[in-house]
Design a protein around this motif. Structure first.
Motif, PDB file in Angstrom:
ATOM      1  N   ALA A 147       0.837  -1.197   0.000  1.00 34.57           N
ATOM      2  CA  ALA A 147       0.000   0.000   0.000  1.00 34.57           C
ATOM      3  C   ALA A 147       0.870   1.246   0.000  1.00 34.57           C
ATOM      4  CB  ALA A 147      -0.923  -0.008   1.204  1.00 34.57           C
ATOM      5  N   ASN A 148       1.035   1.815  -1.186  1.00 25.88           N
ATOM      6  CA  ASN A 148       1.785   3.061  -1.296  1.00 25.88           C
ATOM      7  C   ASN A 148       0.954   4.251  -0.822  1.00 25.88           C
ATOM      8  OD1 ASN A 148       4.003   1.749  -2.370  1.00 25.88           O
ATOM      9  ND2 ASN A 148       3.235   1.946  -4.463  1.00 25.88           N
ATOM     10  N   HIS A 149      -0.351   4.120  -0.924  1.00 25.65           N
ATOM     11  CA  HIS A 149      -1.264   5.193  -0.557  1.00 25.65           C
ATOM     12  C   HIS A 149      -2.372   4.620   0.334  1.00 25.65           C
ATOM     13  CE1 HIS A 149       0.650   7.853  -3.443  1.00 25.65           C
ATOM     14  NE2 HIS A 149       0.619   6.850  -4.306  1.00 25.65           N
ATOM     15  N   PRO A 150      -2.166   4.647   1.656  1.00 27.30           N
ATOM     16  CA  PRO A 150      -3.180   4.081   2.556  1.00 27.30           C
ATOM     17  C   PRO A 150      -4.558   4.725   2.392  1.00 27.30           C
ATOM     18  CG  PRO A 150      -1.269   4.898   3.794  1.00 27.30           C
ATOM     19  CD  PRO A 150      -1.021   5.169   2.359  1.00 27.30           C
ATOM     20  N   GLU A 151      -4.582   5.981   1.960  1.00 35.23           N
ATOM     21  CA  GLU A 151      -5.879   6.643   1.771  1.00 35.23           C
ATOM     22  C   GLU A 151      -6.678   5.997   0.635  1.00 35.23           C
ATOM     23  OE1 GLU A 151      -2.855   9.253  -0.462  1.00 35.23           O
ATOM     24  OE2 GLU A 151      -2.873   8.070   1.364  1.00 35.23           O
ATOM     25  N   LEU A 152      -6.002   5.190  -0.199  1.00 29.49           N
ATOM     26  CA  LEU A 152      -6.700   4.471  -1.269  1.00 29.49           C
ATOM     27  C   LEU A 152      -6.997   3.021  -0.904  1.00 29.49           C
ATOM     28  CD1 LEU A 152      -4.866   5.779  -4.468  1.00 29.49           C
ATOM     29  CD2 LEU A 152      -7.041   6.535  -3.493  1.00 29.49           C
ATOM     30  N   ALA A 153      -6.652   2.621   0.290  1.00 32.68           N
ATOM     31  CA  ALA A 153      -6.939   1.250   0.722  1.00 32.68           C
ATOM     32  C   ALA A 153      -8.454   1.029   0.751  1.00 32.68           C
ATOM     33  CB  ALA A 153      -6.330   0.989   2.098  1.00 32.68           C
ATOM     34  N   LEU A 154      -8.852  -0.115   0.278  1.00 34.78           N
ATOM     35  CA  LEU A 154     -10.271  -0.453   0.190  1.00 34.78           C
ATOM     36  C   LEU A 154     -11.001  -0.249   1.516  1.00 34.78           C
ATOM     37  CD1 LEU A 154     -12.286  -1.497  -1.905  1.00 34.78           C
ATOM     38  CD2 LEU A 154     -11.662  -3.811  -1.232  1.00 34.78           C
ATOM     39  N   GLU A 155     -10.390  -0.711   2.604  1.00 37.01           N
ATOM     40  CA  GLU A 155     -11.058  -0.606   3.914  1.00 37.01           C
ATOM     41  C   GLU A 155     -11.169   0.833   4.413  1.00 37.01           C
ATOM     42  OE1 GLU A 155      -6.708  -1.636   4.636  1.00 37.01           O
ATOM     43  OE2 GLU A 155      -8.283  -2.409   3.338  1.00 37.01           O
ATOM     44  N   ASN A 156     -10.517   1.767   3.760  1.00 37.50           N
ATOM     45  CA  ASN A 156     -10.607   3.182   4.149  1.00 37.50           C
ATOM     46  C   ASN A 156     -11.622   3.961   3.320  1.00 37.50           C
ATOM     47  OD1 ASN A 156      -8.664   2.833   6.115  1.00 37.50           O
ATOM     48  ND2 ASN A 156      -6.981   3.387   4.752  1.00 37.50           N
ATOM     49  N   GLN A 157     -12.340   3.280   2.438  1.00 36.51           N
ATOM     50  CA  GLN A 157     -13.271   3.955   1.527  1.00 36.51           C
ATOM     51  C   GLN A 157     -14.695   3.940   2.080  1.00 36.51           C
ATOM     52  OE1 GLN A 157     -11.710   5.515  -1.015  1.00 36.51           O
ATOM     53  NE2 GLN A 157      -9.938   4.565  -0.007  1.00 36.51           N
TER      54      GLN A 157
END
Length: 144
Positions: free
Chosen positions: A2-12
């Motif tokens: 995960a280079n961009h945690p803000e794009l992690a599925l669980e953060n959506q």
């Protein structure tokens, strides 16, 4: 990776809402099957139980459904003798939707189903009401 945690599925938020919607619809399915309704048909019936005779345009606006989606739903409900459609005598362009006696009678079964659904949610009713209100506010904000 995960280079961009803000794009992690669980953060959506969108994914959480999508999964909640699917889970809710899946939970409703066996109850609605007993009523002989699909979920979209159920929301049409809810509106008619609440507001009574309604024209197709207003019903579509209320449910956020276009006529291409709403018309087949109404045809199926009419074929099942739950609703009746009739052109307005003052303006032939306006089609009004009425509950039949069979459609009115189904309201009591739906009320029983709602109580069962609340039990299935196994949550604090006030928390569920608060969640519903937050979702309504989010919808209003996103619809602007």
């Amino acid at each position: 990776m995960a280079n961009h945690p803000e794009l992690a599925l669980e953060n959506q938020l969108c994914f959480a809402l999508y999964n909640a919607s699917r889970a809710m619809t899946k939970t409703y399915q066996p109850h609605l099957k007993k009523l002989g309704l699909t979920y979209p048909q159920y929301v049409v019936m809810l509106s008619l139980w609440q507001y009574g005779v309604t024209n197709v345009k207003t019903l579509g606006e209320r449910l956020s459904l276009d006529s291409g989606t709403l018309t087949p739903l109404l045809k199926r409900l009419e074929a099942n003798e739950l609703v009746s459609r009739k052109r307005n005598s003052d303006d032939e362009r306006v089609v009004e939707v009425f509950l039949t006696s069979q459609g009115q009678a189904l309201e009591q079964d739906a009320l029983t189903m709602r109580q069962e659904m609340l039990c299935n949610a196994q949550g604090d009713v006030e928390a569920l009401i608060s969640l519903k209100e937050q979702l309504q506010q989010l919808t209003a904000t996103l619809s602007q």
